[in-house]
Scaffold this active site. Structure first.
Site, mmCIF file in Angstrom:
data_model
loop_
_atom_site.group_PDB
_atom_site.id
_atom_site.type_symbol
_atom_site.label_atom_id
_atom_site.label_comp_id
_atom_site.label_asym_id
_atom_site.label_seq_id
_atom_site.Cartn_x
_atom_site.Cartn_y
_atom_site.Cartn_z
ATOM 1 N N GLU A 1 43.767 -27.003 40.827
ATOM 2 C CA GLU A 1 42.750 -26.231 40.101
ATOM 3 C C GLU A 1 42.937 -24.734 40.318
ATOM 4 O O GLU A 1 42.762 -23.927 39.393
ATOM 5 C CB GLU A 1 41.350 -26.656 40.555
ATOM 6 N N ASP B 1 53.296 -14.096 37.022
ATOM 7 C CA ASP B 1 52.193 -14.931 37.490
ATOM 8 C C ASP B 1 51.311 -15.377 36.321
ATOM 9 O O ASP B 1 50.915 -16.540 36.229
ATOM 10 C CB ASP B 1 51.363 -14.147 38.512
ATOM 11 N N LYS C 1 50.631 -19.186 34.607
ATOM 12 C CA LYS C 1 49.292 -19.746 34.404
ATOM 13 C C LYS C 1 49.108 -20.243 32.970
ATOM 14 O O LYS C 1 48.566 -21.341 32.756
ATOM 15 C CB LYS C 1 48.231 -18.687 34.746
#
Length: 813
Positions: free
Chosen positions: A604, A676, A680
């Site tokens: 998560e 990054d 995601k």
């Protein structure tokens, strides 16, 4: 009259013997007593070991027997005795006889069953004599040799009792005995010709039971070093509880399947007479103990969980067995003729297969005799060659009331399956007092703890964590675990323990749970050098139920270990995005392995730190919705940077502040380069059901090439100073349009891109403050007004709380 039996641990030394005499003194005030005692603790083992060494002409036998002799005389010196000199003389005579027997074994290089029985009898003969002499100083007591009372056949090491003669002898002796206390040796007897026999290891319990039945005793008390029978072996299952009341049948089942508190044959003689058995603790005599009677408390369906180790499973199978009568008879006759005890039997309804469980020490002999019995059928290929599997254990649920409760088998096998305990064979009698399963010996501890938690755990589930990474996020995660420990236990019925901790240099383990108030010092002072492979090995070696590997790092090498953990039924919880953003095949493999081994793989915090972004997305997909477009600001660090960057401060200083406050990765270039964010949006696209690689994400980086090419933080920060005018120009362009700078990730029509955008005032992203994240999901059900998730998307505390939430999800799985 009552019969009391004291085991080897109860009479191990002079201190314990004094405790035993105190108990006898108290009990004799109320009743006449027959007191059966074992050899001093471990004496019989040492006597037999010495005999085996003597047979092998190994003179080390002398040191063992001398050690045993020394211990007995030291005990004599410390006890108040009726006649010390006579006791010393008699015991000395016994040891001289024993040494003569050893000399014979040494010279003849032979150790017959008859010699073994005589040698092993000396432990009880000597201990009972010493204890009786000590008892005489304060009690109206006498000594009686059990061999004068118990008569058996000539099976020297496991003799069968002639109950008619034995009961007659006991009745005559005790009816005429005027002493308040009679001390007798356990374990030993004699056959019709007067030769020494023994009743099998653990036979002192059996001796006491025989006496109790013979004299119709009011009660048989077994005094040992535990407070009765437990719901499981307390040395393996720390949460095991004493059982207050149990039936004869339940006790027999539990003792047969490994409960060592009572020797299995003990129960039968007193059961016939309906004489209660009370198991008590010599060292805590006021504790209640376990009462064994005809009926037991019916409040619980399962009374205990027990196991037998070192079991072999022997399989006889073949197409020629189907419909062929007499196969079972011949099989069990072959085993019986060779004195092989069968622990478990299971047969396929097709009659194609019969499996029997035997002790490993009997396995080769069993295979040999079965093969000989069915050699003709094997040669004709009607029966396959006999199959043997070693290093197994049998676990068993026991309870008289199990037959009245539906679903017990389902609960048992479901709990084992969730913890990847493979079941090789299952057996259950029609009485339903026992459900047994054969499993790997290595899985026995995990299986016992799993089942105990399932049936006796007050609905409390224990999670065992192995945590890698104890920096900013890891530190806060451990602090949150410690802070919420009582809440989790009380409200969520979760007992979360950290078993292993690791940073980049050291790792530390504690099988009973690491003290989280002191973990830093323990890791520093007691930690061993870190090794990713050894950390995995230790996690596997502990083989604990509900194990969870927690990765708080951003390390690629750590992420490569996930598959190994999942394959060993160890759940993985991670904030490390590298695995889920790696090659598509690796991502899919991790998902498949997680499903195959029933080991949750939760991440998560890969997107949005503690925000429920991935969980919401999974629920949308699971409910049948489809994602068409995603718009998001997914970098809390970049949002912090551009919310605070103005023409009044340098870009360098804002980035340094973001790193100092824990908003960036240890290498801030990962955040600022857009890699990054690309990871995601890739993860969100994959979780939406689309197959993309990281290379498919269009990354429009705002960093100069020189900054991107740096190889360390020092050079990176210097490049930021060098290109300050570039960053000021980016700010000025946005400001001139009354826009704010946001690093936006977008996914639509199967394509994704990330980059810096000018956000106008009417856009949902415009007022995104601090390090907040926001995600908009446009789906079939939400085509115009998207689902919006917004909140803090960076920082050690919120990331740690997201990891914590995933751990709780594992617990609730």
């Amino acid at each position: 009259m009552k019969v009391l039996k004291f085991g080897g641990s109860s009479v191990r030394d002079h201190q314990n013997i004094k405790k035993v005499i105190a108990i006898i003194t108290q009990k004799s005030k109320e009743d006449k007593l027959a007191v059966v005692v074992s050899a001093f603790g471990k004496t019989t083992d040492k006597l037999l070991k010495s005999a085996e060494l003597a047979q092998e002409k190994n003179e080390a036998y002398l040191s063992i027997i001398n050690e045993v002799e020394k211990h007995h005389f030291e005990t004599i010196e410390q006890l108040p005795l009726h006649n010390s000199s006579e006791v010393i003389e008699q015991v000395n005579k016994q040891f001289n006889q024993l040494k003569t027997l050893y000399k014979g074994c040494y010279l003849l290089e032979e150790l017959s069953p008859k010699a073994k029985a005589i040698i092993s009898s000396f432990g009880e003969r000597i201990s009972s004599y010493i204890i009786s002499e000590a008892a005489k100083t304060s009690l109206n007591a006498t000594f009686k040799n059990s061999q004068d009372l118990i008569i058996t056949d000539d099976n020297y090491l496991k003799a069968q009792v002639d109950f008619e003669t034995t009961y007659s002898n006991c009745s005559s002796f005790f009816s005429e005995c005027n002493y308040q206390v009679v001390i007798l040796p356990g374990f030993i007897a004699k056959c019709y010709n007067g030769q020494t026999t023994t009743l099998g290891r653990g036979g002192s319990d059996y001796t006491a039971s025989i006496f109790a039945a013979a004299i119709h005793a009011e009660e048989l008390q077994i005094w040992t070093d535990v407070s009765g029978m437990y719901t499981a072996n307390p040395t393996i299952v720390k949460q095991a509880k004493p059982i207050q009341h149990i039936s004869y049948e339940e006790a027999m089942e539990m003792s047969h399947f490994g409960a060592k508190v009572i020797y299995p044959p003990t129960i039968q003689p007193v059961r016939e007479m309906k004489i209660p058995i009370l198991i008590k603790n010599t060292f805590y005599p006021d504790q209640e103990g376990t009462l064994i009677t005809v009926d037991s408390d019916k409040s619980s369906s399962v009374k205990g969980i027990t196991h037998v180790e070192n079991v072999s499973l022997i399989t006889v199978e073949g197409s020629g067995m189907v419909g062929m009568s007499g196969i079972s008879k011949r099989l069990f006759a072959a085993l019986s003729d060779n004195n092989i005890n069968v622990i478990l039997i299971t047969q396929a309804s097709s009659e194609h297969t019969i499996c029997v469980g035997v002790l490993e020490e009997d396995a080769q002999k069993a295979v040999k005799c079965i093969t000989q019995k069915f050699q003709n059928e094997i040669d004709q290929h009607k029966i396959d060659p006999i199959i043997i599997e070693n290093e197994l254990s049998i676990i068993a649920l026991v309870g008289d009331n199990m037959k009245n409760h539906q679903g017990l088998s389902g609960k048992m096998f479901s709990a084992l399956g969730k913890n990847n305990v493979n079941i090789r064979a299952i057996a259950q009698g029609a009485s339903e007092k026992n459900i047994s399963a054969v499993i790997k010996k290595l899985d026995a501890k995990k299986a016992l703890n799993t089942l105990h938690e399932q049936f006796f755990g007050d609905n409390i589930k224990q999670l065992n964590l192995f945590v890698t990474g104890v920096g900013n996020v890891g530190n806060r995660f451990l602090a949150q675990l410690q802070q919420q420990k009582e809440y989790l236990l009380t409200n969520l019925k979760l007992n979360i323990r950290v078993i292993g901790l690791s940073n980049s240099t050291k790792m530390y383990f504690d099988e009973n749970g690491i003290d989280l108030t002191n973990w830093k010092e323990l890791l520093l002072t007691k930690g061993e050098p870190t090794s990713l492979n050894h950390f995995l090995y230790r996690s596997k070696e502990y083989n604990m139920r509900n194990s969870v590997f927690v990765d708080n790092t951003a390390n690629e090498e750590v992420s490569k270990m996930y598959q190994h953990y999942l394959e060993n039924n160890i759940a993985v919880v991670t904030c490390n995005k590298i695995a889920c953003a790696s090659e598509l095949n690796n991502y899919k493999t991790l998902k498949k392995v997680s499903s195959k081994y029933n080991a949750p793989f939760l991440f998560e915090t890969n997107v949005g730190a503690g925000l429920p972004i991935i969980d919401t997305l999974k629920n949308l997909i699971a409910s049948g919705d489809r994602v068409h477009k995603i718009q998001a600001v997914l970098s809390g660090s970049l949002n912090f940077v551009f919310n605070n960057f103005t023409n009044a401060v340098t870009f360098h200083d804002i980035v340094a502040q973001a790193q100092k406050e824990g908003y960036t990765e240890p290498d801030p270039k990962i955040d600022l380069s857009g890699v990054d964010v690309a990871r995601k949006i890739l993860i969100l696209a994959r979780e939406s059901g689309f197959e993309l690689e990281l290379s498919d994400i269009e990354n429009n980086s705002f960093l100069p090439k020189n900054s991107l090419d740096t190889t360390n933080n020092k050079d990176f920060y210097e490049s930021l100073l060098q290109f300050e005018s570039h960053f000021q120009e980016i700010y000025a362009n946005a400001n001139s349009e009354n826009c704010k700078l946001k690093y936006v990730a977008e996914f639509e029509n199967g394509k994704a891109k990330v980059g810096l955008q000018h956000i106008p005032k009417n856009h949902p992203f415009y007022n995104l403050e601090g390090s907040d994240n926001i995600v908009l999901f446009f789906t079939d059900r939400y085509p115009i007004q998207p689902i919006q998730i917004k909140g803090a998307g960076a920082g050690a505390d919120v990331t740690a709380s997201g990891i914590f939430a995933d751990v709780i999800r594992v617990g609730n799985n």
